[in-house]
Design a protein around this motif. Structure first.
Motif, PDB file in Angstrom:
ATOM      1  N   PRO A 192      30.433  19.531  13.805  1.00  0.00           N
ATOM      2  CA  PRO A 192      30.227  19.716  12.366  1.00  0.00           C
ATOM      3  C   PRO A 192      31.448  20.239  11.609  1.00  0.00           C
ATOM      4  O   PRO A 192      31.588  19.991  10.413  1.00  0.00           O
ATOM      5  CB  PRO A 192      29.066  20.714  12.307  1.00  0.00           C
ATOM      6  CG  PRO A 192      28.299  20.456  13.554  1.00  0.00           C
ATOM      7  CD  PRO A 192      29.343  20.178  14.583  1.00  0.00           C
ATOM      8  N   LEU A 193      32.335  20.990  12.263  1.00  0.00           N
ATOM      9  CA  LEU A 193      33.510  21.530  11.587  1.00  0.00           C
ATOM     10  C   LEU A 193      34.819  20.945  12.114  1.00  0.00           C
ATOM     11  O   LEU A 193      35.896  21.326  11.656  1.00  0.00           O
ATOM     12  CB  LEU A 193      33.555  23.060  11.725  1.00  0.00           C
ATOM     13  CG  LEU A 193      32.425  23.831  11.065  1.00  0.00           C
ATOM     14  CD1 LEU A 193      32.624  25.325  11.254  1.00  0.00           C
ATOM     15  CD2 LEU A 193      32.309  23.488   9.578  1.00  0.00           C
ATOM     16  N   TRP A 194      34.732  20.052  13.050  1.00  0.00           N
ATOM     17  CA  TRP A 194      35.925  19.475  13.654  1.00  0.00           C
ATOM     18  C   TRP A 194      36.455  18.338  12.788  1.00  0.00           C
ATOM     19  O   TRP A 194      35.709  17.543  12.230  1.00  0.00           O
ATOM     20  CB  TRP A 194      35.588  18.958  15.053  1.00  0.00           C
ATOM     21  CG  TRP A 194      36.665  18.114  15.663  1.00  0.00           C
ATOM     22  CD1 TRP A 194      37.954  18.478  15.887  1.00  0.00           C
ATOM     23  CD2 TRP A 194      36.536  16.769  16.124  1.00  0.00           C
ATOM     24  NE1 TRP A 194      38.652  17.446  16.463  1.00  0.00           N
ATOM     25  CE2 TRP A 194      37.802  16.382  16.622  1.00  0.00           C
ATOM     26  CE3 TRP A 194      35.487  15.868  16.166  1.00  0.00           C
ATOM     27  CZ2 TRP A 194      38.040  15.121  17.146  1.00  0.00           C
ATOM     28  CZ3 TRP A 194      35.711  14.605  16.692  1.00  0.00           C
ATOM     29  CH2 TRP A 194      36.979  14.246  17.179  1.00  0.00           C
ATOM     30  N   GLY A 195      37.763  18.263  12.683  1.00  0.00           N
ATOM     31  CA  GLY A 195      38.379  17.130  12.020  1.00  0.00           C
ATOM     32  C   GLY A 195      38.441  17.272  10.510  1.00  0.00           C
ATOM     33  O   GLY A 195      38.397  18.369   9.954  1.00  0.00           O
ATOM     34  N   CYS A 224      46.054  18.614  11.443  1.00  0.00           N
ATOM     35  CA  CYS A 224      45.065  17.728  10.831  1.00  0.00           C
ATOM     36  C   CYS A 224      45.478  16.264  10.858  1.00  0.00           C
ATOM     37  O   CYS A 224      44.645  15.376  10.633  1.00  0.00           O
ATOM     38  CB  CYS A 224      44.789  18.163   9.399  1.00  0.00           C
ATOM     39  SG  CYS A 224      43.955  19.760   9.256  1.00  0.00           S
ATOM     40  N   GLY A 225      46.756  16.002  11.136  1.00  0.00           N
ATOM     41  CA  GLY A 225      47.208  14.618  11.208  1.00  0.00           C
ATOM     42  C   GLY A 225      46.492  13.812  12.277  1.00  0.00           C
ATOM     43  O   GLY A 225      46.406  12.581  12.186  1.00  0.00           O
ATOM     44  N   GLU A 226      45.961  14.508  13.295  1.00  0.00           N
ATOM     45  CA  GLU A 226      45.236  13.824  14.363  1.00  0.00           C
ATOM     46  C   GLU A 226      43.920  13.236  13.873  1.00  0.00           C
ATOM     47  O   GLU A 226      43.298  12.440  14.579  1.00  0.00           O
ATOM     48  CB  GLU A 226      44.975  14.810  15.506  1.00  0.00           C
ATOM     49  CG  GLU A 226      46.240  15.407  16.105  1.00  0.00           C
ATOM     50  CD  GLU A 226      45.942  16.475  17.143  1.00  0.00           C
ATOM     51  OE1 GLU A 226      44.921  16.336  17.852  1.00  0.00           O
ATOM     52  OE2 GLU A 226      46.716  17.443  17.238  1.00  0.00           O
ATOM     53  N   ASP A 227      43.484  13.627  12.679  1.00  0.00           N
ATOM     54  CA  ASP A 227      42.167  13.208  12.175  1.00  0.00           C
ATOM     55  C   ASP A 227      42.248  12.470  10.848  1.00  0.00           C
ATOM     56  O   ASP A 227      41.256  12.352  10.139  1.00  0.00           O
ATOM     57  CB  ASP A 227      41.279  14.445  12.018  1.00  0.00           C
ATOM     58  CG  ASP A 227      41.139  15.222  13.307  1.00  0.00           C
ATOM     59  OD1 ASP A 227      40.468  14.719  14.212  1.00  0.00           O
ATOM     60  OD2 ASP A 227      41.731  16.308  13.405  1.00  0.00           O
ATOM     61  N   MET A 228      43.420  11.942  10.519  1.00  0.00           N
ATOM     62  CA  MET A 228      43.606  11.325   9.206  1.00  0.00           C
ATOM     63  C   MET A 228      43.492   9.817   9.210  1.00  0.00           C
ATOM     64  O   MET A 228      43.657   9.186   8.159  1.00  0.00           O
ATOM     65  CB  MET A 228      44.959  11.750   8.619  1.00  0.00           C
ATOM     66  CG  MET A 228      44.981  13.192   8.184  1.00  0.00           C
ATOM     67  SD  MET A 228      46.591  13.702   7.505  1.00  0.00           S
ATOM     68  CE  MET A 228      46.164  15.315   6.833  1.00  0.00           C
ATOM     69  N   ASP A 229      43.199   9.217  10.342  1.00  0.00           N
ATOM     70  CA  ASP A 229      43.000   7.767  10.385  1.00  0.00           C
ATOM     71  C   ASP A 229      41.842   7.388   9.463  1.00  0.00           C
ATOM     72  O   ASP A 229      40.780   8.008   9.486  1.00  0.00           O
ATOM     73  CB  ASP A 229      42.694   7.297  11.804  1.00  0.00           C
ATOM     74  CG  ASP A 229      43.910   7.346  12.710  1.00  0.00           C
ATOM     75  OD1 ASP A 229      45.027   7.508  12.176  1.00  0.00           O
ATOM     76  OD2 ASP A 229      43.733   7.248  13.937  1.00  0.00           O
TER      77      ASP A 229
END
Length: 275
Positions: A192-195, A224-229
Protein backbone atom coordinates in the motif's frame (compact mmCIF):
# COMPACT_ATOMS: atom_id res chain seq x y z
CA UNK A 1 14.02 -12.51 7.83
CA UNK A 2 15.53 -10.37 10.58
CA UNK A 3 13.68 -9.38 13.73
CA UNK A 4 13.78 -5.69 12.72
CA UNK A 5 12.14 -6.45 9.38
CA UNK A 6 9.41 -8.48 11.06
CA UNK A 7 8.78 -5.63 13.47
CA UNK A 8 8.49 -3.17 10.61
CA UNK A 9 6.12 -5.42 8.69
CA UNK A 10 4.02 -5.79 11.80
CA UNK A 11 3.70 -2.03 12.15
CA UNK A 12 2.86 -1.63 8.49
CA UNK A 13 0.21 -4.32 8.61
CA UNK A 14 -1.26 -2.57 11.60
CA UNK A 15 -1.21 0.69 9.68
CA UNK A 16 -3.18 -0.98 6.91
CA UNK A 17 -6.06 -1.92 9.16
CA UNK A 18 -5.91 1.07 11.49
CA UNK A 19 -6.81 4.66 10.79
CA UNK A 20 -7.58 6.82 13.79
CA UNK A 21 -11.11 8.14 13.83
CA UNK A 22 -9.62 11.61 14.03
CA UNK A 23 -7.63 11.35 10.79
CA UNK A 24 -10.16 13.01 8.51
CA UNK A 25 -12.47 14.76 10.97
CA UNK A 26 -13.22 18.27 9.66
CA UNK A 27 -12.26 19.93 12.95
CA UNK A 28 -8.91 18.15 13.04
CA UNK A 29 -8.13 18.98 9.41
CA UNK A 30 -9.09 22.60 10.04
CA UNK A 31 -6.53 22.71 12.86
CA UNK A 32 -3.74 21.62 10.52
CA UNK A 33 -4.81 24.32 8.08
CA UNK A 34 -5.09 27.08 10.69
CA UNK A 35 -1.66 26.12 12.02
CA UNK A 36 -0.05 26.32 8.58
CA UNK A 37 2.93 28.56 7.90
CA UNK A 38 2.22 30.92 5.02
CA UNK A 39 4.67 32.74 2.74
CA UNK A 40 3.09 34.61 -0.17
CA UNK A 41 5.34 36.80 -2.40
CA UNK A 42 2.64 39.00 -3.92
CA UNK A 43 5.29 41.54 -4.94
CA UNK A 44 6.90 39.01 -7.30
CA UNK A 45 3.82 39.34 -9.51
CA UNK A 46 2.78 42.91 -8.66
CA UNK A 47 5.36 45.32 -7.14
CA UNK A 48 2.50 47.45 -5.81
CA UNK A 49 1.39 44.68 -3.44
CA UNK A 50 2.92 43.63 -0.13
CA UNK A 51 4.12 40.13 0.66
CA UNK A 52 2.33 38.17 3.38
CA UNK A 53 4.05 35.94 5.92
CA UNK A 54 2.63 34.36 9.06
CA UNK A 55 0.35 31.69 10.48
CA UNK A 56 -2.77 30.87 8.50
CA UNK A 57 -4.97 31.69 11.51
CA UNK A 58 -3.68 35.27 11.37
CA UNK A 59 -3.41 35.97 7.63
CA UNK A 60 -6.29 34.00 6.10
CA UNK A 61 -8.66 37.02 5.94
CA UNK A 62 -6.05 38.88 3.88
CA UNK A 63 -5.54 35.88 1.61
CA UNK A 64 -9.26 35.55 0.97
CA UNK A 65 -9.69 39.21 0.04
CA UNK A 66 -6.57 39.71 -2.09
CA UNK A 67 -6.89 40.08 -5.84
CA UNK A 68 -3.97 39.58 -8.20
CA UNK A 69 -3.37 39.43 -11.92
CA UNK A 70 -1.63 37.33 -13.03
CA UNK A 71 -2.48 34.69 -10.48
CA UNK A 72 0.23 32.87 -8.52
CA UNK A 73 1.20 29.21 -8.44
CA UNK A 74 1.18 27.67 -4.95
CA UNK A 75 3.34 25.01 -3.34
CA UNK A 76 1.63 23.03 -0.59
CA UNK A 77 4.59 21.86 1.47
CA UNK A 78 4.28 18.80 3.73
CA UNK A 79 6.76 18.61 6.61
CA UNK A 80 8.46 15.48 7.91
CA UNK A 81 7.67 13.32 10.93
CA UNK A 82 9.22 15.74 13.44
CA UNK A 83 6.80 18.52 12.58
CA UNK A 84 7.02 21.99 11.10
CA UNK A 85 10.16 23.09 12.94
CA UNK A 86 12.29 26.19 12.33
CA UNK A 87 14.60 24.30 9.97
CA UNK A 88 11.93 24.48 7.28
CA UNK A 89 12.56 28.19 6.85
CA UNK A 90 15.23 27.18 4.33
CA UNK A 91 12.69 25.36 2.18
CA UNK A 92 9.93 27.95 2.42
CA UNK A 93 12.22 30.91 1.77
CA UNK A 94 13.85 29.14 -1.17
CA UNK A 95 10.46 28.59 -2.81
CA UNK A 96 9.31 32.13 -1.97
CA UNK A 97 12.43 33.56 -3.60
CA UNK A 98 11.55 31.65 -6.77
CA UNK A 99 8.20 33.46 -6.81
CA UNK A 100 5.94 30.73 -5.40
CA UNK A 101 3.37 31.14 -2.67
CA UNK A 102 3.96 28.46 -0.04
CA UNK A 103 1.49 27.00 2.43
CA UNK A 104 2.83 24.41 4.87
CA UNK A 105 0.09 22.69 6.93
CA UNK A 106 1.05 21.70 10.49
CA UNK A 107 0.10 18.10 11.21
CA UNK A 108 0.97 18.58 14.88
CA UNK A 109 -1.74 21.22 15.27
CA UNK A 110 -4.17 18.33 15.62
CA UNK A 111 -5.70 17.71 19.03
CA UNK A 112 -4.53 14.10 18.63
CA UNK A 113 -1.22 13.60 16.84
CA UNK A 114 1.31 11.05 18.14
CA UNK A 115 4.96 11.38 17.17
CA UNK A 116 5.86 8.84 14.51
CA UNK A 117 9.68 8.94 14.51
CA UNK A 118 12.88 9.47 16.47
CA UNK A 119 15.37 11.68 14.63
CA UNK A 120 18.22 10.63 16.94
CA UNK A 121 18.01 6.95 16.05
CA UNK A 122 16.79 7.65 12.49
CA UNK A 123 13.82 5.34 13.07
CA UNK A 124 10.18 5.75 12.10
CA UNK A 125 6.94 3.78 11.98
CA UNK A 126 5.83 4.50 15.57
CA UNK A 127 2.52 6.05 14.50
CA UNK A 128 0.32 3.52 12.69
CA UNK A 129 -1.95 5.20 10.20
CA UNK A 130 0.20 8.34 9.92
CA UNK A 131 0.04 8.46 6.11
CA UNK A 132 -3.75 8.37 6.35
CA UNK A 133 -3.51 11.49 8.51
CA UNK A 134 -1.15 13.22 6.10
CA UNK A 135 -3.07 12.33 2.92
CA UNK A 136 -6.25 13.76 4.44
CA UNK A 137 -4.39 16.94 5.39
CA UNK A 138 -2.93 17.34 1.90
CA UNK A 139 -6.30 16.93 0.20
CA UNK A 140 -7.90 19.39 2.62
CA UNK A 141 -5.16 21.96 1.95
CA UNK A 142 -5.59 21.63 -1.82
CA UNK A 143 -9.33 22.28 -1.52
CA UNK A 144 -8.75 25.33 0.67
CA UNK A 145 -6.07 26.79 -1.60
CA UNK A 146 -8.32 26.47 -4.64
CA UNK A 147 -10.70 29.00 -3.04
CA UNK A 148 -8.20 31.84 -2.87
CA UNK A 149 -8.96 34.35 -5.67
CA UNK A 150 -5.27 35.02 -6.38
CA UNK A 151 -4.43 31.31 -6.93
CA UNK A 152 -4.36 29.60 -10.28
CA UNK A 153 -6.12 26.30 -9.43
CA UNK A 154 -4.32 24.61 -12.31
CA UNK A 155 -0.89 25.45 -10.85
CA UNK A 156 -0.90 23.89 -7.40
CA UNK A 157 2.19 21.85 -6.56
CA UNK A 158 2.35 19.23 -3.81
CA UNK A 159 5.81 18.95 -2.26
CA UNK A 160 6.88 16.95 0.78
CA UNK A 161 9.99 16.18 2.82
CA UNK A 162 10.57 12.70 4.34
CA UNK A 163 7.21 11.58 5.79
CA UNK A 164 5.74 14.43 3.74
CA UNK A 165 7.57 13.00 0.74
CA UNK A 166 6.05 9.59 1.39
CA UNK A 167 2.65 11.28 1.49
CA UNK A 168 3.36 13.09 -1.77
CA UNK A 169 4.44 9.84 -3.43
CA UNK A 170 1.14 8.22 -2.40
CA UNK A 171 -1.17 11.17 -3.14
CA UNK A 172 -3.92 9.79 -5.42
CA UNK A 173 -5.61 13.01 -6.52
CA UNK A 174 -5.56 14.62 -9.95
CA UNK A 175 -6.04 18.09 -8.45
CA UNK A 176 -2.37 19.11 -8.42
CA UNK A 177 -0.21 20.20 -11.34
CA UNK A 178 3.00 18.53 -10.16
CA UNK A 179 4.51 16.59 -7.26
CA UNK A 180 7.97 16.91 -5.69
CA UNK A 181 9.18 14.13 -3.38
CA UNK A 182 12.10 15.06 -1.11
CA UNK A 183 14.03 12.73 1.17
CA UNK A 184 12.11 9.53 0.40
CA UNK A 185 13.11 6.46 -1.63
CA UNK A 186 9.66 5.01 -2.48
CA UNK A 187 11.05 1.67 -1.23
CA UNK A 188 9.22 -0.06 1.62
CA UNK A 189 8.19 -3.74 1.95
CA UNK A 190 4.46 -3.12 2.10
CA UNK A 191 2.46 -2.73 -1.12
CA UNK A 192 0.00 0.00 0.00
CA UNK A 193 2.87 2.47 0.59
CA UNK A 194 5.49 1.03 -1.73
CA UNK A 195 6.42 2.77 -4.94
CA UNK A 196 4.85 5.75 -6.63
CA UNK A 197 1.07 6.12 -6.72
CA UNK A 198 -1.17 8.77 -8.25
CA UNK A 199 -2.03 10.03 -11.72
CA UNK A 200 0.68 9.03 -14.17
CA UNK A 201 0.09 12.14 -16.33
CA UNK A 202 1.06 14.54 -13.52
CA UNK A 203 4.77 15.53 -13.62
CA UNK A 204 6.78 14.27 -10.66
CA UNK A 205 10.31 14.82 -9.38
CA UNK A 206 12.05 13.00 -6.56
CA UNK A 207 15.31 14.02 -4.87
CA UNK A 208 17.16 11.90 -2.31
CA UNK A 209 20.72 11.62 -0.98
CA UNK A 210 22.71 8.53 -1.91
CA UNK A 211 23.88 7.83 1.66
CA UNK A 212 20.89 9.08 3.66
CA UNK A 213 21.12 7.37 7.08
CA UNK A 214 17.34 7.20 7.39
CA UNK A 215 17.43 4.61 4.59
CA UNK A 216 20.45 2.50 5.53
CA UNK A 217 18.31 -0.62 5.98
CA UNK A 218 18.30 -2.76 2.87
CA UNK A 219 14.52 -2.66 2.48
CA UNK A 220 14.49 1.16 2.33
CA UNK A 221 17.45 1.70 0.01
CA UNK A 222 17.10 2.93 -3.53
CA UNK A 223 15.20 5.82 -5.06
CA UNK A 224 11.82 6.59 -6.58
CA UNK A 225 13.24 6.23 -10.09
CA UNK A 226 12.78 2.47 -9.72
CA UNK A 227 9.00 3.02 -9.74
CA UNK A 228 8.54 5.66 -12.43
CA UNK A 229 7.83 3.40 -15.39
CA UNK A 230 4.54 4.41 -16.96
CA UNK A 231 4.68 8.00 -15.73
CA UNK A 232 4.66 10.49 -18.58
CA UNK A 233 6.97 13.06 -16.97
CA UNK A 234 8.92 11.70 -14.02
CA UNK A 235 12.54 11.99 -12.96
CA UNK A 236 14.62 10.92 -9.98
CA UNK A 237 17.68 12.84 -8.80
CA UNK A 238 20.13 11.14 -6.43
CA UNK A 239 22.60 13.61 -4.94
CA UNK A 240 25.88 12.78 -3.26
CA UNK A 241 26.26 12.70 0.51
CA UNK A 242 23.99 11.83 3.41
CA UNK A 243 21.84 14.94 3.81
CA UNK A 244 18.28 13.97 4.68
CA UNK A 245 16.81 17.47 4.43
CA UNK A 246 17.86 17.69 0.79
CA UNK A 247 16.49 21.13 -0.04
CA UNK A 248 19.29 22.59 2.06
CA UNK A 249 21.68 21.47 -0.68
CA UNK A 250 22.44 23.69 -3.68
CA UNK A 251 22.31 20.77 -6.14
CA UNK A 252 18.88 19.72 -4.88
CA UNK A 253 17.65 23.32 -5.05
CA UNK A 254 18.84 23.54 -8.65
CA UNK A 255 17.00 20.34 -9.58
CA UNK A 256 13.77 21.54 -7.95
CA UNK A 257 14.01 25.03 -9.46
CA UNK A 258 14.60 23.62 -12.95
CA UNK A 259 11.65 21.23 -12.60
CA UNK A 260 9.26 23.92 -11.36
CA UNK A 261 10.37 26.39 -14.02
CA UNK A 262 9.58 23.81 -16.68
CA UNK A 263 6.25 22.42 -15.47
CA UNK A 264 4.69 25.15 -13.24
CA UNK A 265 6.62 28.40 -13.75
CA UNK A 266 6.07 31.36 -11.44
CA UNK A 267 5.73 34.92 -12.80
CA UNK A 268 9.24 35.61 -11.49
CA UNK A 269 10.75 32.62 -13.30
CA UNK A 270 8.93 33.56 -16.49
CA UNK A 271 10.36 37.07 -16.24
CA UNK A 272 13.88 35.75 -15.65
CA UNK A 273 13.56 33.41 -18.64
CA UNK A 274 12.61 36.36 -20.88
CA UNK A 275 15.55 38.38 -19.61
Amino acid sequence: MTRSVLALLGLLLLAGCYLSRSADLPDELARTWQGATVVVPFSSADPAMSDITGDMAEVEPLLRSARLAPTLPVVIFLHGCNGLHRGYRVDLEFLRDLGYAVIAPDSFSRAYKPTSCDWRSKSAGAHPGVIGFRLAEAEFAVRQVQRFPWVDPDRIVLMGQSEGGMTTANYPGDDVAARVILGWTCQIPWPPLWGLKGEDAIPVLSVVSAEDRWFDRWFLRGDCGEDMDGFADASSVVIEGATHHVLRRADAQEAVADFLARVVPSPKLKRLARE
